[in-house]
Structures are given as structure tokens and as C-alpha cells.
Write a protein that holds these residues in place. Structure first.
Motif, PDB file in Angstrom:
ATOM      1  N   PRO A 150     -67.697  -0.555  76.304  1.00 56.76           N
ATOM      2  CA  PRO A 150     -67.265  -0.490  77.371  1.00 56.76           C
ATOM      3  C   PRO A 150     -67.073  -2.347  77.838  1.00 56.76           C
ATOM      4  O   PRO A 150     -67.712  -3.079  77.200  1.00 56.76           O
ATOM      5  N   PRO A 151     -66.066  -2.501  78.610  1.00 58.33           N
ATOM      6  CA  PRO A 151     -65.916  -4.099  78.852  1.00 58.33           C
ATOM      7  C   PRO A 151     -66.948  -4.346  79.653  1.00 58.33           C
ATOM      8  O   PRO A 151     -67.487  -4.208  80.772  1.00 58.33           O
ATOM      9  N   ASN A 152     -67.350  -5.751  79.251  1.00 57.33           N
ATOM     10  CA  ASN A 152     -68.556  -6.415  79.814  1.00 57.33           C
ATOM     11  C   ASN A 152     -68.217  -7.951  79.423  1.00 57.33           C
ATOM     12  O   ASN A 152     -68.780  -8.536  78.744  1.00 57.33           O
ATOM     13  N   PRO A 153     -67.386  -8.615  80.339  1.00 58.01           N
ATOM     14  CA  PRO A 153     -67.111  -9.834  79.943  1.00 58.01           C
ATOM     15  C   PRO A 153     -68.073 -10.932  79.974  1.00 58.01           C
ATOM     16  O   PRO A 153     -67.938 -11.825  79.279  1.00 58.01           O
ATOM     17  N   ALA A 154     -69.120 -10.633  80.835  1.00 57.43           N
ATOM     18  CA  ALA A 154     -70.185 -11.762  80.866  1.00 57.43           C
ATOM     19  C   ALA A 154     -71.014 -11.685  79.430  1.00 57.43           C
ATOM     20  O   ALA A 154     -71.791 -12.918  78.961  1.00 57.43           O
ATOM     21  N   GLU A 155     -70.704 -10.573  78.460  1.00 55.21           N
ATOM     22  CA  GLU A 155     -71.768 -10.546  77.375  1.00 55.21           C
ATOM     23  C   GLU A 155     -70.890 -11.283  76.277  1.00 55.21           C
ATOM     24  O   GLU A 155     -71.566 -11.515  75.395  1.00 55.21           O
ATOM     25  N   GLN A 244     -69.680  -8.676  87.392  1.00 57.27           N
ATOM     26  CA  GLN A 244     -69.033  -9.640  86.430  1.00 57.27           C
ATOM     27  C   GLN A 244     -67.481 -10.172  86.454  1.00 57.27           C
ATOM     28  O   GLN A 244     -67.115 -11.173  85.790  1.00 57.27           O
ATOM     29  N   TRP A 245     -67.115  -9.400  87.251  1.00 57.05           N
ATOM     30  CA  TRP A 245     -65.635  -9.582  87.608  1.00 57.05           C
ATOM     31  C   TRP A 245     -65.527 -10.712  88.658  1.00 57.05           C
ATOM     32  O   TRP A 245     -64.036 -10.813  89.414  1.00 57.05           O
ATOM     33  N   SER A 246     -66.581 -11.063  89.227  1.00 53.64           N
ATOM     34  CA  SER A 246     -66.168 -11.952  90.481  1.00 53.64           C
ATOM     35  C   SER A 246     -66.244 -13.355  90.037  1.00 53.64           C
ATOM     36  O   SER A 246     -66.154 -14.131  91.017  1.00 53.64           O
ATOM     37  N   LYS A 247     -66.400 -13.640  88.674  1.00 52.50           N
ATOM     38  CA  LYS A 247     -66.423 -15.049  88.372  1.00 52.50           C
ATOM     39  C   LYS A 247     -65.871 -15.338  86.951  1.00 52.50           C
ATOM     40  O   LYS A 247     -65.575 -14.086  86.273  1.00 52.50           O
ATOM     41  N   ARG A 248     -65.267 -16.205  86.605  1.00 55.00           N
ATOM     42  CA  ARG A 248     -64.408 -16.513  85.570  1.00 55.00           C
ATOM     43  C   ARG A 248     -65.277 -15.968  84.317  1.00 55.00           C
ATOM     44  O   ARG A 248     -66.681 -16.801  84.037  1.00 55.00           O
ATOM     45  N   PRO A 249     -64.932 -15.277  83.333  1.00 51.90           N
ATOM     46  CA  PRO A 249     -65.838 -14.963  82.219  1.00 51.90           C
ATOM     47  C   PRO A 249     -65.673 -15.950  81.244  1.00 51.90           C
ATOM     48  O   PRO A 249     -64.702 -16.605  80.929  1.00 51.90           O
ATOM     49  N   PRO A 250     -66.423 -15.970  80.029  1.00 55.46           N
ATOM     50  CA  PRO A 250     -66.441 -17.091  79.030  1.00 55.46           C
ATOM     51  C   PRO A 250     -65.227 -16.664  78.089  1.00 55.46           C
ATOM     52  O   PRO A 250     -64.573 -17.464  77.288  1.00 55.46           O
ATOM     53  N   PHE A 251     -65.264 -15.186  77.966  1.00 55.06           N
ATOM     54  CA  PHE A 251     -64.094 -14.692  77.142  1.00 55.06           C
ATOM     55  C   PHE A 251     -62.982 -13.842  77.970  1.00 55.06           C
ATOM     56  O   PHE A 251     -63.704 -13.098  78.684  1.00 55.06           O
ATOM     57  N   LEU A 252     -61.669 -14.231  77.774  1.00 56.26           N
ATOM     58  CA  LEU A 252     -60.583 -13.345  78.678  1.00 56.26           C
ATOM     59  C   LEU A 252     -60.203 -12.388  77.558  1.00 56.26           C
ATOM     60  O   LEU A 252     -59.742 -12.573  76.837  1.00 56.26           O
ATOM     61  N   SER A 253     -60.764 -11.119  77.681  1.00 57.14           N
ATOM     62  CA  SER A 253     -60.441 -10.081  76.912  1.00 57.14           C
ATOM     63  C   SER A 253     -59.085  -9.566  76.926  1.00 57.14           C
ATOM     64  O   SER A 253     -58.598  -8.949  77.971  1.00 57.14           O
ATOM     65  N   GLY A 254     -58.169  -9.774  76.131  1.00 59.18           N
ATOM     66  CA  GLY A 254     -57.035  -9.066  75.803  1.00 59.18           C
ATOM     67  C   GLY A 254     -56.926  -7.634  75.639  1.00 59.18           C
ATOM     68  O   GLY A 254     -55.746  -6.990  75.724  1.00 59.18           O
TER      69      GLY A 254
END
Length: 381
Positions: A150-155, A244-254
């Protein structure tokens, strides 16, 4: 056009799912030959504020077609070529080793028979993706935060570090051998950043969002009042509006990182249905939405046995190949998101439709998704 009486069933069926508690709410859009219908039912969260037409949803894997379109603009400009090796731009993935057995030890490998290409990333045939859960390779991928899930941008780590970690691992299969879900789209996002020399959100903004007036699509938002709460299949909270989607993540997942709205996704679907709009040429859209998998690759691939009996995969999109249900027309293309979203376009019927909900579930086993598409197609006259 649509039968007004039959189209009313779409509202009734979605309302029933909300009233039963299956989903907190749904935003739907159906469009055919200039006739557009938008419906909003339910709330942004269980016991939350009313859902809005411009509510923001985590579209997860519906990110994949958008990333693919951006890559294909570079092919049309002759910046990238479909079958050129990517070793120079992605040296972390050069000189690959491949497991002799996907369930075997990580050091039992053979050399890759050829380099990875852009075509491999777009068709998910790079040799790495969704893996058997009990395999050593899957365990190593999870350890390095490069596994499919599952998408977890912060991880996720930053793009260069993410690709370095991926490059530490062997491939599961030879490049071009079989379809393995997801990872190709995330690698594609890193490729776009390196080729264009800017972050992925800027690349997509210039090449897709700006050209199609998709003003609300992005990898994060400060407008959390419009961001719905995301739930897992068991009704547990997966992500809050302030999460997690309220701030810019380190990895922008395409492969799974975007937020969007029903109007933005409809603009994207209409552009492809209409032959590319301001983004791609008609011929490139035809190529993108043509099944690229061979019968041999389909026999080895899929989420479950027989998955590809009635469908295929193009460049970043699913493609219907056989009519075996009311909502399946050969040539239909699009994709779904595992957090409760779906969009497809049907050239034969000149139809596009978008469903946005906020409860996760595998699309093929999600009654809400199934009922949405049934009610869309039973209304076509």
C-alpha cells in the motif's frame, strides 16, 4: 446517450453502499458524447463532513497511467526511445543479476540476458515487482523499503537512495520475461526526474497537469479540508487528512503517490479517449492502449491464475481483450486504485467514467467497484 431512468440507478446503488456502511461516500462521473453526469453521495469520512465534488482522494495506482503519459511525451520528442538501454541514466540498474529461482537464495543468480529498457518499465516487464510473500527476495525488498505494498509516502527514502537500495537486489526474472506489478512505474518516476533534471511533480505538472488543466492533482496538499480520510478494507483508518499526504514526501511515487479529483481525472481520461489532446499524438495513444503482452507472458503472470484471460496491459494501463461482462468492451482501457478508486475509457462506446471512494479493496473483488461499472453500462442506450 444515457437512459435517465437507468442512470438514476447509479445514484441509488452508490447511496445503498453508503447507507450500509460499505463506504463513507462516493464521487462519480460518467460522460458520453458530450453528456456528463456527476454525483456526490455520503461523507469525507465516517461521521465526517459531507463529500464534495472537489474532494481530494488518494488515487494510488491510478497514478501509473499519468506517469506513463509523461514518459511517452519524451519519446515523442525523441529524448527517450522505447528500446534503448537505460544503463546510462539509471546506472544502479545496469549489469543486473537474476535469480535462478524466485524463491531461492539471493546469491544464486545468473547474468541478465539484456539491459532494462523504457518499454520494460512501461509494460512492467523489468524483472522486478510484486513478489511471492515468503521469498527471500521479498523479505530483502521489505527490509530496504522497496517492496510492493500500500502507498506509504513517508516510509520511502529519497529517489537516489531508493534506487540504490533496489539496485542492491537481484531481479526476480529476466527483463522481458513476465509481467510483475508496480515497481516499473516507480523506477519510471525516477527516470523522469533524472532525464528532465527536476522533481517528478514538476515534470508531471509541465507535461500533463498544465496541458490538461488538472489543477488539483499532486503528491500532497495543504488543503486538508478537502482531503478525505482513507480506510483499509476492515474500516481501520489508513490515513487521516493531516497524515502522510499533507506534506511533501521524500519520494514522489510514480506508481501510487498522487491525489486527485473527479474533474481532473475526467480531463485525463477524456484526453486519451480523444486521441491525446494537448499531451500525446493519436498514434501514441493507440500504442499506449494496445495490449503489449504475449500469450506466453500472460500465462506466467497476473494477480491470480487466469487474470489475463480477458485483459492485457499496454503502457501504464490495463486493456480489455474479451467481453465477458456487461462492463467489459474489447479495446476499453484504464486502471484502478487499491484505495477505492477506478477510471476507464471505452472508445467503442465513446464513454469515460470515474469512481472515487475512500475504502481500500482489490478492485476485482470490490462490490462497490463492480456495481459502479454495472450501473454505468446498463444506462448506455
Amino acid at each position: 446517450m444515457f437512459s435517465k431512468t437507468r442512470l438514476a440507478r447509479l445514484h441509488d446503488v452508490m447511496s445503498r453502499h453508503v447507507e450500509s456502511g460499505a463506504i463513507p461516500g462516493a464521487v462519480t462521473m460518467v460522460s458520453r458524447r458530450g453528456e456528463v453526469h456527476v454525483d456526490v453521495v455520503g461523507a469525507q469520512a465516517y461521521d465526517g463532513a459531507p463529500l464534495r465534488r472537489d474532494s481530494l482522494f488518494r488515487i494510488s495506482s491510478m497514478t501509473k497511467p499519468i506517469t506513463a503519459v509523461a514518459a511517452l511525451t519524451l519519446v515523442e520528442e525523441c529524448v527517450l526511445r522505447l528500446d534503448d538501454p537505460l544503463d546510462d541514466v539509471l546506472p544502479e540498474l545496469a549489469d543486473r543479476r537474476v535469480l535462478r529461482d524466485v524463491a531461492g537464495p539471493l546469491d544464486d543468480t545468473v547474468p541478465a540476458r539484456r539491459p532494462i529498457t523504457l518499454r520494460d518499465l512501461l509494460t512492467f516487464r523489468m524483472g522486478f515487482g510484486m513478489l511471492p510473500e515468503s521469498s527471500p527476495l521479498q523479505a530483502a525488498a521489505m527490509e530496504r523499503s522497496v517492496a510492493v505494498g500500500p502507498p506509504n509516502p513517508a516510509e520511502y527514502p529519497a529517489p537516489d537512495e531508493w534506487l540504490r537500495r533496489l539496485g542492491e537486489l537481484p531481479l526476480a526474472y529476466q527483463p522481458g520475461e513476465r509481467w510483475l506489478y508496480h515497481t516499473g512505474a516507480d523506477v519510471l518516476g525516477v527516470l523522469l526526474e533524472r532525464v528532465c533534471g527536476k522533481p517528478l511533480d514538476d515534470v508531471l505538472g509541465e507535461r500533463v497537469f498544465g496541458r490538461l488543466d488538472m489543477r488539483d492533482t499532486g503528491f500532497y496538499t495543504s488543503d486538508v479540508d478537502r482531503l478525505v480520510t482513507a480506510y483499509g478494507p476492515d474500516d481501520s483508518v489508513f490515513d487521516e487528512p493531516s497524515g502522510q499526504w499533507s506534506k511533501r514526501p521524500p519520494f514522489l511515487s510514480g506508481g501510487g503517490g498522487l491525489l486527485s479529483t473527479v474533474d481532473d481525472l475526467s480531463a485525463f481520461a477524456h484526453a486519451l479517449l480523444g486521441g491525446g489532446g494537448e499531451v500525446l499524438s493519436r498514434r501514441m495513444v493507440e500504442l499506449m492502449t494496445t495490449d503489449q503482452l504475449t500469450p506466453e507472458q500472460k500465462a506466467l503472470s497476473g494477480f491470480f491464475p487466469g487474470y489475463f484471460d480477458n485483459r492485457g496491459w499496454g503502457f501504464g494501463v490495463g486493456v480489455v481483450t474479451r467481453r465477458d461482462g456487461i462492463a467489459r468492451t474489447p479495446g476499453q482501457f484504464g486502471w484502478d486504485g487499491g484505495l477505492g478508486t477506478s477510471w476507464w475509457a471505452d472508445p467503442k462506446e465513446e464513454l469515460t467514467a470515474v469512481l472515487l471512494t475512500q475504502r481500500a479493496g482489490f478492485p476485482d473483488q470490490n462490490p462497490v467497484v463492480s456495481d459502479f461499472w454495472t450501473t454505468v453500462y446498463q444506462a448506455v442506450v
